[in-house]
Enzyme design. Structure first.
Site, PDB file in Angstrom:
ATOM      1  N   ASP A   8       0.861  -1.180   0.000  1.00 32.78           N
ATOM      2  CA  ASP A   8       0.000   0.000   0.000  1.00 32.78           C
ATOM      3  C   ASP A   8       0.898   1.231   0.000  1.00 32.78           C
ATOM      4  OD1 ASP A   8       0.962   0.318   2.533  1.00 32.78           O
ATOM      5  OD2 ASP A   8      -0.969   0.169   3.528  1.00 32.78           O
ATOM      6  N   GLY A  44       0.861   3.932   2.110  1.00 35.04           N
ATOM      7  CA  GLY A  44       1.052   4.649   3.363  1.00 35.04           C
ATOM      8  C   GLY A  44      -0.003   5.722   3.578  1.00 35.04           C
ATOM      9  N   GLY A  45      -0.760   6.023   2.520  1.00 36.29           N
ATOM     10  CA  GLY A  45      -1.781   7.078   2.623  1.00 36.29           C
ATOM     11  C   GLY A  45      -2.807   6.776   3.697  1.00 36.29           C
ATOM     12  N   ASP A  47      -7.890  -7.541   0.562  1.00 31.68           N
ATOM     13  CA  ASP A  47      -6.967  -7.760   1.670  1.00 31.68           C
ATOM     14  C   ASP A  47      -7.713  -7.407   2.936  1.00 31.68           C
ATOM     15  OD1 ASP A  47      -5.729  -5.136   3.220  1.00 31.68           O
ATOM     16  OD2 ASP A  47      -6.618  -4.651   1.277  1.00 31.68           O
ATOM     17  N   CYS A  54     -13.290 -28.536   7.497  1.00 31.08           N
ATOM     18  CA  CYS A  54     -12.026 -27.914   7.082  1.00 31.08           C
ATOM     19  C   CYS A  54     -10.927 -28.973   7.074  1.00 31.08           C
ATOM     20  CB  CYS A  54     -11.669 -26.785   8.058  1.00 31.08           C
ATOM     21  SG  CYS A  54     -10.088 -25.991   7.697  1.00 31.08           S
ATOM     22  N   CYS A 106      -7.607 -28.165   6.906  1.00 25.54           N
ATOM     23  CA  CYS A 106      -6.312 -27.557   7.209  1.00 25.54           C
ATOM     24  C   CYS A 106      -5.593 -28.368   8.291  1.00 25.54           C
ATOM     25  CB  CYS A 106      -6.462 -26.090   7.623  1.00 25.54           C
ATOM     26  SG  CYS A 106      -6.839 -25.810   9.361  1.00 25.54           S
ATOM     27  N   CYS A 115      -7.134 -28.147  11.836  1.00 29.58           N
ATOM     28  CA  CYS A 115      -8.372 -28.914  12.040  1.00 29.58           C
ATOM     29  C   CYS A 115      -8.125 -30.417  11.969  1.00 29.58           C
ATOM     30  CB  CYS A 115      -9.432 -28.480  11.033  1.00 29.58           C
ATOM     31  SG  CYS A 115     -10.106 -26.845  11.421  1.00 29.58           S
ATOM     32  N   HIS A 128      -5.552 -21.485  10.728  1.00 30.72           N
ATOM     33  CA  HIS A 128      -6.878 -21.947  10.321  1.00 30.72           C
ATOM     34  C   HIS A 128      -7.658 -20.843   9.617  1.00 30.72           C
ATOM     35  CE1 HIS A 128     -10.937 -23.417  10.175  1.00 30.72           C
ATOM     36  NE2 HIS A 128     -11.280 -22.256  10.724  1.00 30.72           N
TER      37      HIS A 128
END
Lengths: 400, 400
Positions: free
Chosen positions: B96, B98-99, B287, B325, B327, B330, B356
């Protein structure tokens, strides 16, 4: 009754007093000498079990009875199927007895013949730990190796105080043995109760030698402990603030006298140099918080000595922590990045330093085992120490 | 001059406004819609890059110019070869400008035509950020996607205030473009300077649409931003405290008007439901700190809604966070264990919940992409939302 003994131990190679062995537990084989990462509250702080299993190949970790008993408590762990299932670790676990932890509480505990009354560090509630309670808790935890409940003494305790403490430990060892055997006969071991795991044998029980800095008391303690009879023997009450020379006097006196057909465990030790020195005295097992605790405060152990990642010297240093280390942290990250993470208070700093430090300790022990098997341990230790000292001298120049 | 354009973007499938695309950067391909984990200070907090790369397969992460500029500073990052090399991440990075961060400082900053003067949150030192400085910093960072320097306005800013802010952003967009082009022509991009990487093309630059809650200002902002011309376009200044309905009014008005041949990025958004809704409006990139930040405070995102691991309900619950899930968290750990870790203040609690949560966000986006390609996004979104709402209702009963 167990089909097989809970653990077997075979010495497969020797070089002087140093020995390479194979400790076979119901949950897998452990080559010794072995370093056990400390998993106090059911987690080796800052590292995932996947990394311990795959990259680091830690074969056994340690859990603390005192901490787990107070939180989450044995009801929770029992209902979740024992400590292995609760935390998600199916390799061997050793649990301490809580004796050292309650002793460490100082003024918050009162020791009697019956056991130790103390106030919880969590909520100040009054609690009572005894050989019987410790065995009961460790049966619920279902650890593969249970430690007898002992009493520690100050490193500089007088002969009278040290004797009283040692004798109490001997009586507690006997009570631990009796209660442990009763629990095993009753099938109280949570780690074994799940039939699906096909675990053979019961839990194993280790005794602990005490006696502070007095070698004659240590010898007597060893004799009384072996009289009770255990699956392995530990030297306790060292690395608790006494001079290093005192620790080595005790190890030098006790280690050669310990039963040679059982694993010998030096509790709470130590630095990489300490580990190698103790191996040369015939010690097989170690645990220590150094790699994990120091990792969280920014200190790395390397083949060229300790590196403090806070040091401004590393601000733009793109070299890894240890140029000869092949761990995933050293393969990917620079000293400059680790310093930045630490200075920024990022979790990843502690995670990466913990990982590297454990990799360094476990790799070192792998080297130790290989060198004993090939008859080159003395050479290995010498080269290791020289490199370490050379690096430490350079680091001292940087720090100056 | 670059051999190839810095990025290309192709829409490969559509369903209504929703689009599945392929964003090709100099460091690899990114399938869209994509969620970018936030790596503020050069680390996605609480997770190792190995996990982001292998298990989670995150194709792009975000870095914050403000934070990295203040610490470790661009001198350090430049000397360490740019942000990718500094942190050890060779996949695409978006930074980004910085604004937004300096705007968030409130009373600590003063905005003028030239730029924003502010006091560092680290040491109170006076600093100055402008379109030119932001472009210079991002060139040193060597990020693959650079964001133009913009000015945010309060979510409830009046039309006059919002107009002034939007017009300033438009002028800053032009200055960002000019300085960015000058830097690219001078080869200032640290990420490209290492010949060994064989990177084709320069950095890409995205413009940002502002205008607070006023859709007519948003439209004007979009027109002025596209007039300058960028490699992609973002909607900024949302999810900053305004009502959700206001956010959707703006997205509904702006998204369909954004160039359809460039990636569309909705900054700082959002919950899993928000992501799916925004995808249905034609957004390609997201994001958000929710999966990482909430993970560190004990909140898990699941297919059945949010789970607060602190809840006493989970004390002996041996089920995983999310039964559907796959992952690594899990697969291995129970709600009871995660609760214990959180209650004990263990680092591993934040590490596992972060893992997770990111897995859930990235898996959800994988499902979104597949469903658009197979023409079943509407069905996917409906099933996802129904399951989420059903779970949330049950969770509400538990909490009550």
């Amino acid at each position: 009754m167990p089909n097989k003994p809970p653990i077997t131990f075979d010495v497969v190679a020797r070089e002087g007093e140093a020995r390479a062995g194979l400790l076979t537990t119901r949950r897998g084989e452990i080559e010794t000498p072995v370093f056990m990462p400390v998993g106090t509250a059911g987690t080796v702080k800052g590292i995932r079990f996947e990394a311990l299993e795959t990259e680091l190949d830690a074969r056994i970790i340690l859990g603390n009875t005192y901490h787990l008993w107070l939180r989450p408590g044995i009801d929770v762990i029992k209902r979740c199927g024992g400590l292995h299932r609760f935390i998600g670790w199916q390799r061997p676990l050793l649990t301490d007895s809580g004796g050292f932890q309650v002793w460490s509480l100082g003024d918050l505990r009162k020791i009697s013949e019956e056991g130790t009354e103390f106030r919880s560090h969590l909520d100040g509630s009054l609690q009572f730990l005894s050989p019987e309670v410790s065995m009961q808790v460790q049966a619920v935890l279902g650890s593969d190796i249970v430690m007898a409940f002992d009493e520690c003494a100050e490193g500089n305790a007088s002969p009278d105080v040290a004797r009283a403490s040692m004798e109490l430990t001997a009586r507690w060892a006997q009570r631990s043995r009796v209660e442990f055997d009763r629990l095993q006969a009753n099938g109280a071991d949570t780690g074994r109760t799940d039939k699906n795991e096909n675990l053979s044998g019961d839990q194993a029980l280790f005794g602990i030698v005490q006696g502070a800095s007095h070698v004659e008391l240590r010898s007597e303690s060893l004799a009384r402990t072996t009289d009770v009879g255990f699956d392995g023997y530990a030297i306790g009450g060292l690395s608790v603030g006494e001079e290093k020379s005192v620790m080595w006097q005790v190890v030098d006196a006790v280690a050669p006298e310990m039963p040679s057909d059982k694993p010998r465990y030096l509790m709470g030790v130590g630095t990489p140099e300490d580990l190698l020195k103790a191996v040369s005295r015939g010690i097989d097992m170690f645990d220590c918080v150094l790699p994990t605790r120091n990792g969280r405060t920014g200190q790395a152990f390397t083949s060229r000595g300790k590196v403090n990642v806070k040091n401004a010297q590393w601000a733009v240093d793109t070299k890894p922590l240890d140029e000869t280390c092949e761990c995933s942290v050293c393969r990917r990250h620079s000293r400059a990045y680790l310093r930045h993470l630490h200075q920024s208070g990022e979790m990843l700093a502690g995670m990466l330093l913990t990982h590297h430090n454990l990799a360094f300790f476990l790799d070192t022990m792998r080297g130790v085992r290989q060198s004993i098997r090939s008859g080159e341990f003395t050479k290995f230790r010498q080269a290791f120490t020289e490199k370490l000292n050379e690096g430490e001298q350079q680091n001292a120049l940087i720090d100056a």
